[in-house]
Enzyme design. Structure first.
Site, PDB file in Angstrom:
ATOM      1  CG  HIS A  37     -10.372 115.453  12.342  1.00  0.00           C
ATOM      2  ND1 HIS A  37      -9.971 115.694  11.049  1.00  0.00           N
ATOM      3  CD2 HIS A  37      -9.315 114.869  12.958  1.00  0.00           C
ATOM      4  CE1 HIS A  37      -8.723 115.284  10.896  1.00  0.00           C
ATOM      5  NE2 HIS A  37      -8.303 114.781  12.052  1.00  0.00           N
ATOM      6  CG  HIS A  39      -7.596 109.964  13.906  1.00  0.00           C
ATOM      7  ND1 HIS A  39      -7.461 110.160  12.557  1.00  0.00           N
ATOM      8  CD2 HIS A  39      -7.277 111.155  14.493  1.00  0.00           C
ATOM      9  CE1 HIS A  39      -7.070 111.414  12.331  1.00  0.00           C
ATOM     10  NE2 HIS A  39      -6.958 112.032  13.494  1.00  0.00           N
ATOM     11  CG  HIS A 187      -6.468 119.652  13.089  1.00  0.00           C
ATOM     12  ND1 HIS A 187      -7.651 119.082  13.501  1.00  0.00           N
ATOM     13  CD2 HIS A 187      -5.601 118.614  12.896  1.00  0.00           C
ATOM     14  CE1 HIS A 187      -7.516 117.759  13.557  1.00  0.00           C
ATOM     15  NE2 HIS A 187      -6.295 117.454  13.193  1.00  0.00           N
ATOM     16  CG  ASP A 254      -7.040 115.460  16.373  1.00  0.00           C
ATOM     17  OD1 ASP A 254      -7.111 114.641  15.432  1.00  0.00           O
ATOM     18  OD2 ASP A 254      -5.956 115.917  16.793  1.00  0.00           O
ATOM     19  CG  ASN A 259       1.957 111.841  16.803  1.00  0.00           C
ATOM     20  OD1 ASN A 259       2.594 111.031  17.479  1.00  0.00           O
ATOM     21  ND2 ASN A 259       1.490 111.544  15.601  1.00  0.00           N
TER      22      ASN A 259
END
Length: 302
Positions: A37, A39, A187, A254, A259
């Protein structure tokens, strides 16, 4: 990191850049280890962000991702399409095509996505669809929209990643069990850990894991924990889940942590794997074999 040239609209939340100087992990990961996971963002001058994006992100490119993974000892990655890019997958596709042996993808799909687009995403290496049920990222799909998305991706056998939090893991348990495709909870369902491991949300998550059809990502402890590193309460949950169903657990950074309240050190996150999964064989399963099974990597390392 490259800087985004445009000034974000004032109404958008601005995500912070990732940790600039993470530690080199002491834990040596097994060959073929996968960050399940992560990005990428931009660069905005090549892959512009849509006007209706959910938040404003700093550019964190495929080159930035590769450098971070090389530092961490991660060989493979599942890149999850960001809400900052919406349903424009150009940046994701560019990354997937840059190294097909290293990357797979997870897309953001709506009922308006065409079958031809799904076919193109699959050809490029997308193997999952993410469904957002987080109010700060916009409204989640209705039941009819969910069915339409599942019908679009079902011919390809993609997994369905659910981005949920709190009581949603209780309220949506039936939905999570009934997709007819592998369901993956991002998550650790972002459960509220103030009630400990005996809270209703954790119990619902563990019941889902017992069904045999649901997977969970042991990722983002910084999003769940009531304290800072080493995120003791989130690690307790991750250890329990890994012990319960190591054959359906995944691990992810992640990165670049959009955020979050406090930016984590990715090297620290890697070193925590040893505390979550002390057994070396189980670590290999979670880091190498499970993601290979889910998204079609060859089982052997690169």
């Amino acid at each position: 990191m490259t800087s985004r040239p445009a000034v974000p609209p004032p109404s958008l939340r601005a995500a912070a850049p990732p940790h600039p100087d993470p530690k080199v992990p002491a834990l040596r990961l097994p060959p073929g280890s996968c960050d399940a996971h992560c990005h990428i963002f931009g660069p905005g001058d090549v892959f512009p962000y849509p006007e209706d994006r959910a938040y404003d992100a700093p550019d964190v490119t495929k080159e930035d991702l590769r450098r971070r993974h090389d530092l961490l000892g991660v060989d493979r990655a599942i890149i999850v399409q960001s809400a900052a890019h919406g349903t424009d997958h150009a940046a994701l596709l560019d990354a997937l095509r840059s190294d097909p042996g290293r990357y797979r993808g997870v897309a953001l799909v709506t009922p308006r996505t065409t079958p031809a687009e799904i076919a193109g995403l699959h050809q490029a290496g997308v193997r999952g669809v993410r469904l957002q049920f987080m109010p700060h990222l916009g409204p989640g799909p209705t039941p009819a929209e969910l069915r339409a998305v599942l019908d679009l991706v079902r011919p390809y056998g993609w997994h369905v990643a659910f981005h949920i939090a709190g009581d949603a893991v209780v309220d949506m348990s039936g939905t999570l069990r009934s997709t007819g495709l592998p369901a993956v909870i991002d998550h650790m369902a972002r459960v509220d850990l103030r009630a400990g491991l005996e809270g209703a949300q954790v119990r619902a998550l563990r019941r889902l894991l017992d069904t045999g059809d649901v997977w969970v990502k042991l990722s983002a402890p910084e999003r769940l924990s009531s304290g800072g590193p080493p995120y003791a309460d989130a690690l307790e949950l991750a250890r329990a889940l890994a012990a319960q169903a190591p054959e359906r657990c995944l691990w992810g950074t992640d990165f670049p942590h959009p955020n979050v309240r406090e930016m984590p050190d990715d090297g620290v996150l890697v070193d925590l794997i040893e505390r979550i999964v002390p057994d070396e064989a189980a670590r290999h399963r979670i880091l190498v074999a499970n993601p290979a099974e889910l998204v079609g990597f060859p089982l052997a390392g690169r």
